[in-house]
Motif scaffolding. Structure first.
Motif, PDB file in Angstrom:
ATOM      1  N   ASP A  10       8.982  11.894  -2.693  1.00 21.36           N
ATOM      2  CA  ASP A  10       9.104  12.988  -3.813  1.00 21.36           C
ATOM      3  C   ASP A  10       8.751  12.053  -4.839  1.00 21.36           C
ATOM      4  O   ASP A  10       9.621  11.351  -5.405  1.00 21.36           O
ATOM      5  N   ILE A  11       7.625  12.146  -5.470  1.00 19.29           N
ATOM      6  CA  ILE A  11       7.097  11.469  -6.694  1.00 19.29           C
ATOM      7  C   ILE A  11       7.910  11.649  -7.819  1.00 19.29           C
ATOM      8  O   ILE A  11       8.535  10.831  -8.439  1.00 19.29           O
ATOM      9  N   LEU A  12       8.411  12.730  -8.135  1.00 22.08           N
ATOM     10  CA  LEU A  12       9.524  12.979  -9.263  1.00 22.08           C
ATOM     11  C   LEU A  12      10.815  12.232  -9.059  1.00 22.08           C
ATOM     12  O   LEU A  12      11.199  11.917 -10.011  1.00 22.08           O
ATOM     13  N   GLU A  13      11.290  12.508  -7.859  1.00 22.56           N
ATOM     14  CA  GLU A  13      12.652  11.886  -7.643  1.00 22.56           C
ATOM     15  C   GLU A  13      12.490  10.385  -7.896  1.00 22.56           C
ATOM     16  O   GLU A  13      13.385   9.894  -8.309  1.00 22.56           O
ATOM     17  N   SER A  14      11.365   9.873  -7.284  1.00 21.74           N
ATOM     18  CA  SER A  14      11.206   8.343  -7.557  1.00 21.74           C
ATOM     19  C   SER A  14      11.273   8.051  -8.966  1.00 21.74           C
ATOM     20  O   SER A  14      11.963   7.000  -9.614  1.00 21.74           O
ATOM     21  N   ARG A  15      10.438   8.863  -9.799  1.00 20.94           N
ATOM     22  CA  ARG A  15      10.179   8.554 -11.253  1.00 20.94           C
ATOM     23  C   ARG A  15      11.522   8.710 -11.988  1.00 20.94           C
ATOM     24  O   ARG A  15      11.832   7.955 -12.696  1.00 20.94           O
ATOM     25  N   ILE A  16      12.299   9.870 -11.517  1.00 18.03           N
ATOM     26  CA  ILE A  16      13.612   9.894 -12.170  1.00 18.03           C
ATOM     27  C   ILE A  16      14.588   8.825 -11.993  1.00 18.03           C
ATOM     28  O   ILE A  16      15.321   8.328 -13.125  1.00 18.03           O
ATOM     29  N   ILE A  17      14.600   8.258 -10.827  1.00 21.93           N
ATOM     30  CA  ILE A  17      15.405   7.245 -10.670  1.00 21.93           C
ATOM     31  C   ILE A  17      14.925   6.023 -11.333  1.00 21.93           C
ATOM     32  O   ILE A  17      15.820   5.220 -12.061  1.00 21.93           O
ATOM     33  N   ALA A  18      13.742   5.733 -11.499  1.00 25.49           N
ATOM     34  CA  ALA A  18      12.992   4.592 -12.326  1.00 25.49           C
ATOM     35  C   ALA A  18      13.496   4.913 -13.743  1.00 25.49           C
ATOM     36  O   ALA A  18      13.909   3.981 -14.331  1.00 25.49           O
ATOM     37  N   GLU A  19      13.298   6.244 -14.284  1.00 26.78           N
ATOM     38  CA  GLU A  19      13.452   6.368 -15.699  1.00 26.78           C
ATOM     39  C   GLU A  19      14.876   6.228 -15.986  1.00 26.78           C
ATOM     40  O   GLU A  19      15.465   5.557 -16.998  1.00 26.78           O
ATOM     41  N   GLU A  20      16.069   6.574 -15.068  1.00 27.68           N
ATOM     42  CA  GLU A  20      17.400   6.622 -15.330  1.00 27.68           C
ATOM     43  C   GLU A  20      17.790   5.140 -15.197  1.00 27.68           C
ATOM     44  O   GLU A  20      18.759   4.699 -16.112  1.00 27.68           O
ATOM     45  N   PHE A  21      17.301   4.296 -14.299  1.00 25.57           N
ATOM     46  CA  PHE A  21      17.992   2.835 -14.327  1.00 25.57           C
ATOM     47  C   PHE A  21      17.180   2.132 -15.437  1.00 25.57           C
ATOM     48  O   PHE A  21      18.003   1.414 -15.804  1.00 25.57           O
ATOM     49  N   ALA A  22      15.909   2.365 -15.748  1.00 23.51           N
ATOM     50  CA  ALA A  22      15.557   1.958 -16.796  1.00 23.51           C
ATOM     51  C   ALA A  22      16.400   1.990 -18.374  1.00 23.51           C
ATOM     52  O   ALA A  22      16.802   1.222 -18.968  1.00 23.51           O
ATOM     53  N   ALA A  23      16.629   3.353 -18.407  1.00 24.87           N
ATOM     54  CA  ALA A  23      17.453   3.775 -19.611  1.00 24.87           C
ATOM     55  C   ALA A  23      18.909   3.098 -19.626  1.00 24.87           C
ATOM     56  O   ALA A  23      19.153   2.934 -20.731  1.00 24.87           O
ATOM     57  N   ALA A  24      19.461   3.046 -18.516  1.00 22.67           N
ATOM     58  CA  ALA A  24      20.835   2.502 -18.402  1.00 22.67           C
ATOM     59  C   ALA A  24      20.713   0.940 -18.289  1.00 22.67           C
ATOM     60  O   ALA A  24      21.728   0.100 -18.279  1.00 22.67           O
ATOM     61  N   ARG A  25      19.415   0.338 -18.330  1.00 22.81           N
ATOM     62  CA  ARG A  25      19.333  -1.115 -18.355  1.00 22.81           C
ATOM     63  C   ARG A  25      20.285  -1.642 -17.209  1.00 22.81           C
ATOM     64  O   ARG A  25      20.733  -2.584 -17.389  1.00 22.81           O
ATOM     65  N   VAL A  26      19.891  -1.154 -16.097  1.00 20.40           N
ATOM     66  CA  VAL A  26      20.620  -1.522 -14.860  1.00 20.40           C
ATOM     67  C   VAL A  26      19.576  -1.751 -13.916  1.00 20.40           C
ATOM     68  O   VAL A  26      18.606  -1.205 -13.729  1.00 20.40           O
ATOM     69  N   SER A  27      19.607  -2.990 -13.195  1.00 15.70           N
ATOM     70  CA  SER A  27      18.632  -3.628 -12.026  1.00 15.70           C
ATOM     71  C   SER A  27      18.522  -2.235 -11.005  1.00 15.70           C
ATOM     72  O   SER A  27      19.340  -1.773 -10.475  1.00 15.70           O
ATOM     73  N   PRO A  28      17.081  -1.915 -10.985  1.00 15.33           N
ATOM     74  CA  PRO A  28      16.776  -0.868 -10.135  1.00 15.33           C
ATOM     75  C   PRO A  28      16.570  -1.570  -8.460  1.00 15.33           C
ATOM     76  O   PRO A  28      16.145  -0.894  -7.698  1.00 15.33           O
ATOM     77  N   GLY A  29      17.288  -2.755  -8.342  1.00 17.62           N
ATOM     78  CA  GLY A  29      17.020  -3.330  -7.157  1.00 17.62           C
ATOM     79  C   GLY A  29      16.062  -4.170  -6.758  1.00 17.62           C
ATOM     80  O   GLY A  29      15.234  -4.592  -7.770  1.00 17.62           O
ATOM     81  N   LEU A  30      15.872  -4.669  -5.528  1.00 15.25           N
ATOM     82  CA  LEU A  30      14.836  -5.836  -5.278  1.00 15.25           C
ATOM     83  C   LEU A  30      13.444  -5.213  -5.304  1.00 15.25           C
ATOM     84  O   LEU A  30      13.200  -4.286  -4.960  1.00 15.25           O
ATOM     85  N   GLY A  31      12.460  -5.927  -5.751  1.00 12.34           N
ATOM     86  CA  GLY A  31      10.993  -5.825  -5.825  1.00 12.34           C
ATOM     87  C   GLY A  31      10.436  -6.751  -4.942  1.00 12.34           C
ATOM     88  O   GLY A  31      10.836  -7.157  -3.806  1.00 12.34           O
ATOM     89  N   GLY A  32       9.453  -7.244  -5.303  1.00 13.71           N
ATOM     90  CA  GLY A  32       8.952  -8.195  -4.805  1.00 13.71           C
ATOM     91  C   GLY A  32       7.650  -7.964  -3.913  1.00 13.71           C
ATOM     92  O   GLY A  32       7.605  -6.833  -3.401  1.00 13.71           O
ATOM     93  N   GLN A  33       7.002  -9.089  -3.450  1.00 19.21           N
ATOM     94  CA  GLN A  33       5.492  -8.596  -2.377  1.00 19.21           C
ATOM     95  C   GLN A  33       5.985  -8.169  -1.263  1.00 19.21           C
ATOM     96  O   GLN A  33       5.258  -7.059  -0.632  1.00 19.21           O
ATOM     97  N   GLY A  34       6.962  -8.560  -0.554  1.00 23.19           N
ATOM     98  CA  GLY A  34       7.738  -8.261   0.775  1.00 23.19           C
ATOM     99  C   GLY A  34       7.749  -6.551   0.611  1.00 23.19           C
ATOM    100  O   GLY A  34       7.307  -6.005   1.472  1.00 23.19           O
ATOM    101  N   ILE A  35       8.598  -6.188  -0.194  1.00 22.34           N
ATOM    102  CA  ILE A  35       9.248  -4.773  -0.338  1.00 22.34           C
ATOM    103  C   ILE A  35       7.930  -3.863  -0.901  1.00 22.34           C
ATOM    104  O   ILE A  35       7.770  -2.654  -0.593  1.00 22.34           O
ATOM    105  N   SER A  36       7.466  -4.537  -1.955  1.00 22.21           N
ATOM    106  CA  SER A  36       6.232  -3.445  -2.494  1.00 22.21           C
ATOM    107  C   SER A  36       4.871  -3.349  -1.953  1.00 22.21           C
ATOM    108  O   SER A  36       4.261  -2.733  -1.771  1.00 22.21           O
ATOM    109  N   MET A  37       4.458  -4.587  -0.885  1.00 19.20           N
ATOM    110  CA  MET A  37       3.279  -4.564  -0.192  1.00 19.20           C
ATOM    111  C   MET A  37       3.401  -4.685   1.033  1.00 19.20           C
ATOM    112  O   MET A  37       2.735  -3.793   1.937  1.00 19.20           O
ATOM    113  N   LEU A  38       4.338  -5.660   1.679  1.00 19.83           N
ATOM    114  CA  LEU A  38       4.356  -5.666   3.202  1.00 19.83           C
ATOM    115  C   LEU A  38       4.760  -4.372   3.706  1.00 19.83           C
ATOM    116  O   LEU A  38       4.312  -3.924   4.860  1.00 19.83           O
ATOM    117  N   VAL A  39       6.058  -3.950   3.286  1.00 17.66           N
ATOM    118  CA  VAL A  39       6.790  -2.844   3.878  1.00 17.66           C
ATOM    119  C   VAL A  39       5.935  -1.671   4.188  1.00 17.66           C
ATOM    120  O   VAL A  39       5.688  -0.895   5.152  1.00 17.66           O
TER     121      VAL A  39
END
Lengths: 394, 357
Positions: free
Chosen positions: A67-96
């Protein structure tokens, strides 16, 4: 024009906010990728569906429908709270996502769970000294020897190679085939005999990248994703994702606000920087562009949600986003005058020296992930329907 | 959530563009530039409802908003169409609404006359692009005096006139003391005039400075949308021309130098679409941001328009410079939109002040 996300999503936003209020204090702040704090936070995020949200439960994810909007809201709120949104990196963002599309069941169950939990770190072996913009010209070879491929060659621009447990790597398995059809997509541990990693220090003074050398590296034949010779197709199932994510307009807006703050704070000749009419004009001109890119991003989000097509709109994001950010960072250096030169351990540097660092870092992003010139080829060919350049006769 | 045009707006856009492609080709623009009038074309556009786009429904109009008007303006810019759209169809009904006069029977009757194109309203805001010493309108009782160097529409029946104190007046072109002479500009797809008012009887619309500010913001959005359309047309023409024109035995569209010029135009124009839509939306729905977003749209389209106008002309090589191809109509229209109602530098200075920098 309807800019509200709707009641369902506003309720979801409240859920995210209450999670952040409850658990935000446990988020890591600057700890290393391997630290227990980072790993525990990642597990907590997955458990609540704020990381690996759409990865099926069978592979250790949260299992929500995309759900695009749910994902967007999570990103927005974590950014607004300046809290780590969890791990990224090429394994998670590309390989998975690639494995989910084209991996075998065994590959999915073996690699996805530890990768999304942050226990298995990956690097991406694509670019080579002779294969940059023309990636498909890559020459690292993989030759069959019994049950193994034997890999020889060199990769470059390999970020996190010095930290990674595994690499996903494009190699040439069919040297006689046309260049796009002779490539395979292999997975192997970075601890395999015959791999040497050399750090590559960039202009900011940091070794973000590495060179990776392969000498008779043995990889079991089963560790291939897709079929032999299909590696180009496998890599491209998700390559588009990388481009769009560079030059995030909300991050650029945050930098614009920091620049505004800087220009109100600093004075030259007894005058605030922002009172200089030339600076004022350039700052407002930048603001127009930053605003336009942020609204452009909302348009793209809306297109995704409503399944509307605007191919040209998608293609310009990387080019405009990275160029704009680079310009903004450079303007901050300009307004600071000689003080803008302060760097390294100099106590006089402003905002932690981030203007100089980002000015250079974003030049790197203008070049990386498909240079601005390659982006213009793509925009003109795919967006405007202009013809490709004729190939030179060999 | 939908950031973009509704189905109705998309349909309106397509209908207007079809009509313009059919009824207002370049030779019609050339005829207007050579002195013929735009009455028949405007009447045809009014049959589609363009005259009453922003006129309230109870006065017989469509009761639509600034975003709808921006969609039309983009289409008009795309076709460099001569039309009294900004003054007659946009600023006049907005002025009445802002002044609280939309329900007044006298004004309702005038709004009715806008629907079929029989009433044309020009715009004479001397201070819109900066107050000049030669431009000043002073009011005394029910009459106004002074000069407005550049007023939109040389054949309007009446003008919205701003006096130096920021009040807004209605001046009939036929009133004694109202004289106009041609004010030739580089843009020949629109005709302007110099308005000289000598104790000319006028009707006060509003003394509220906010009304003039609001009208100016709406004009910014419409001019920005017009430039967006004109810029897109120039890009489309450049891409088409590059595909046909051959040099060194191949279409010039295969050369990266040419492709990159086109890509840069597209990359600059594309985010402008979102900005123009949003700024237009704000005029009716997000009042807090109405002025700033309109200013950003006008300023950015001024710059991007200028870049596209130059670059698209260059893609056409020598032919871009000729009257034969006629690309200069778009070039000049974009140039007009950049200067009219405040150039980018002036608007940015205002934006900085508005935000308390």
């Amino acid at each position: 024009m309807d800019l509200s996300y709707g009641p369902h999503y506003e309720a979801f936003r409240e859920e995210v906010r209450s999670f952040l209020a409850r658990h935000g204090k446990d988020a890591p702040r600057g700890e290393g990728l391997r630290s227990e704090k980072v790993l525990a936070w990642q597990r907590l995020l997955i458990e609540h569906g704020y990381a690996a949200r759409t990865i099926p439960k069978a592979y250790g994810g949260f299992g929500a429908a995309p759900d695009i909007l749910e994902s967007r809201i999570i990103a927005e709120e974590f950014a607004a709270a300046r809290v780590s949104p969890g791990l990224g990196g090429q394994g998670i963002s590309m390989l998975v996502p690639t494995l989910l599309e084209v991996g075998t069941e065994a590959q999915k169950t073996t690699f996805i769970p530890p990768t999304i939990r942050g226990e298995m770190l990956w690097c991406q072996g694509y670019s080579e000294p002779g294969a940059g913009s023309d990636l498909a010209a890559l020459r690292t070879s993989a030759v069959v020897d019994g049950d193994d491929f034997v890999v020889n060659g060199q990769k470059i621009w390999t970020s996190t190679a010095h930290l990674a447990d595994w690499i996903f790597c494009l190699v040439r398995t069919e040297p006689e085939a046309p260049k796009h059809q002779g490539i395979s997509f292999l997975l192997f541990p970075m601890s395999t005999l015959g791999i040497e990693v050399r750090p590559l220090v960039d202009m900011t003074g940091v070794a973000n990248f590495n060179e990776v050398f392969f000498t008779d590296v043995h990889v079991p034949r089963g560790q291939i994703v897709g079929q032999r010779g299909e590696g180009w197709k496998v890599a491209n199932t998700i390559l588009g994702h990388e481009r769009g994510s560079l030059g995030d307009p909300n991050a650029t807006m945050a930098r614009f606000n920091a620049l505004l703050e800087l220009m109100r704070r600093e004075t030259v000749d007894g005058q605030r920087l922002i009172d200089n009419p030339l600076f004022r004009d350039r700052l407002a001109a930048l603001q127009s562009r930053v605003l336009a890119m942020r609204l452009h991003d909302m348009r793209l989000l809306s297109n995704k949600v409503n399944d509307a097509r605007a191919p040209l709109a998608n293609l310009i994001t990387k080019l405009q986003g990275t160029e704009l950010r680079h310009e903004l960072e450079g303007f901050a250096i300009d307004v600071l005058g000689e003080l803008g030169l302060a760097y390294g351990d100099n106590p006089d540097k402003q905002d932690g020296g981030s203007w100089q660092t980002s000015y250079m870092y974003f030049l790197g992003l203008i070049i990386g992930g498909g240079t601005s010139q390659i982006q213009k080829n793509i925009i003109s060919e795919r967006g405007l329907g202009m013809p490709r350049e004729p190939k030179l006769a060999k | 959530m939908r950031f973009g045009l509704s189905e109705d707006q998309t349909l309106l856009d397509a209908t207007v563009r079809r009509l313009l492609a059919d009824q207002a080709p370049l030779n019609a623009v050339r005829a207007y530039a050579d002195g013929s009038d735009d009455h028949a074309l405007w009447a045809t556009l009014c049959e589609l409802g363009l005259g009453g786009l922003l006129v309230p429904e109870d006065a017989g109009g469509l009761g639509l908003g600034v975003l709808d008007a921006a969609v039309i303006a983009e289409a008009l810019g795309y076709h460099v169409t001569p039309a009294p759209f900004l003054g007659t169809a946009v600023l006049f009904p907005r002025a009445l609404a802002a002044a609280g006069l939309s329900e007044d029977p006298t004004w309702q009757a005038r709004l009715g006359a806008v629907l079929d194109g029989s009433l044309r309203v020009g715009v004479a805001f001397p201070q819109a692009g900066g107050q000049r010493s030669r431009d000043s309108v002073t009011a005394s009782g029910e009459s106004v005096s002074g000069t407005v160097t550049l007023a939109l529409d040389d054949v309007a029946n009446a003008y919205l006139v701003a006096s130096g104190d920021g009040a807004l007046w209605w001046v009939e072109a036929s009133a004694s003391g109202c004289a106009r002479e041609a004010f030739e500009t580089v843009d020949r797809s629109r005709r302007c005039c110099r308005l000289t008012l000598t104790d000319c009887s006028a009707t006060l619309l509003s003394r509220d400075l906010g009304v003039l500010a609001e009208l100016r913001a709406v004009a910014w959005v419409i001019l920005a949308a017009d430039s967006l359309g004109a810029g897109r047309a120039m890009l489309d023409k450049a891409v088409a021309y590059a595909g046909e024109r051959e040099q060194f035995n191949r279409p010039i569209a295969t050369f990266q130098a040419v492709k990159h010029m086109c890509a840069e135009m597209a990359a600059e124009l594309e985010p402008c679409t979102a900005l123009v839509w949003y700024a237009a939306h704000c005029q009716d729905h997000i009042r807090d941001e109405a002025l700033t977003t309109a200013g950003h749209a006008k300023a950015l389209l001024g710059d991007v328009g200028q870049f596209v106008a130059k670059t698209a002309t260059e893609v056409h090589g020598g032919m871009g410079f000729t009257d034969l191809v006629g690309l200069h109509y778009w070039f000049k229209r974009i140039g007009f939109n950049r200067q009219a109602f405040g150039n980018p530098q002036r608007i940015r200075a205002e934006l900085a002040d508005l935000q308390g920098w």
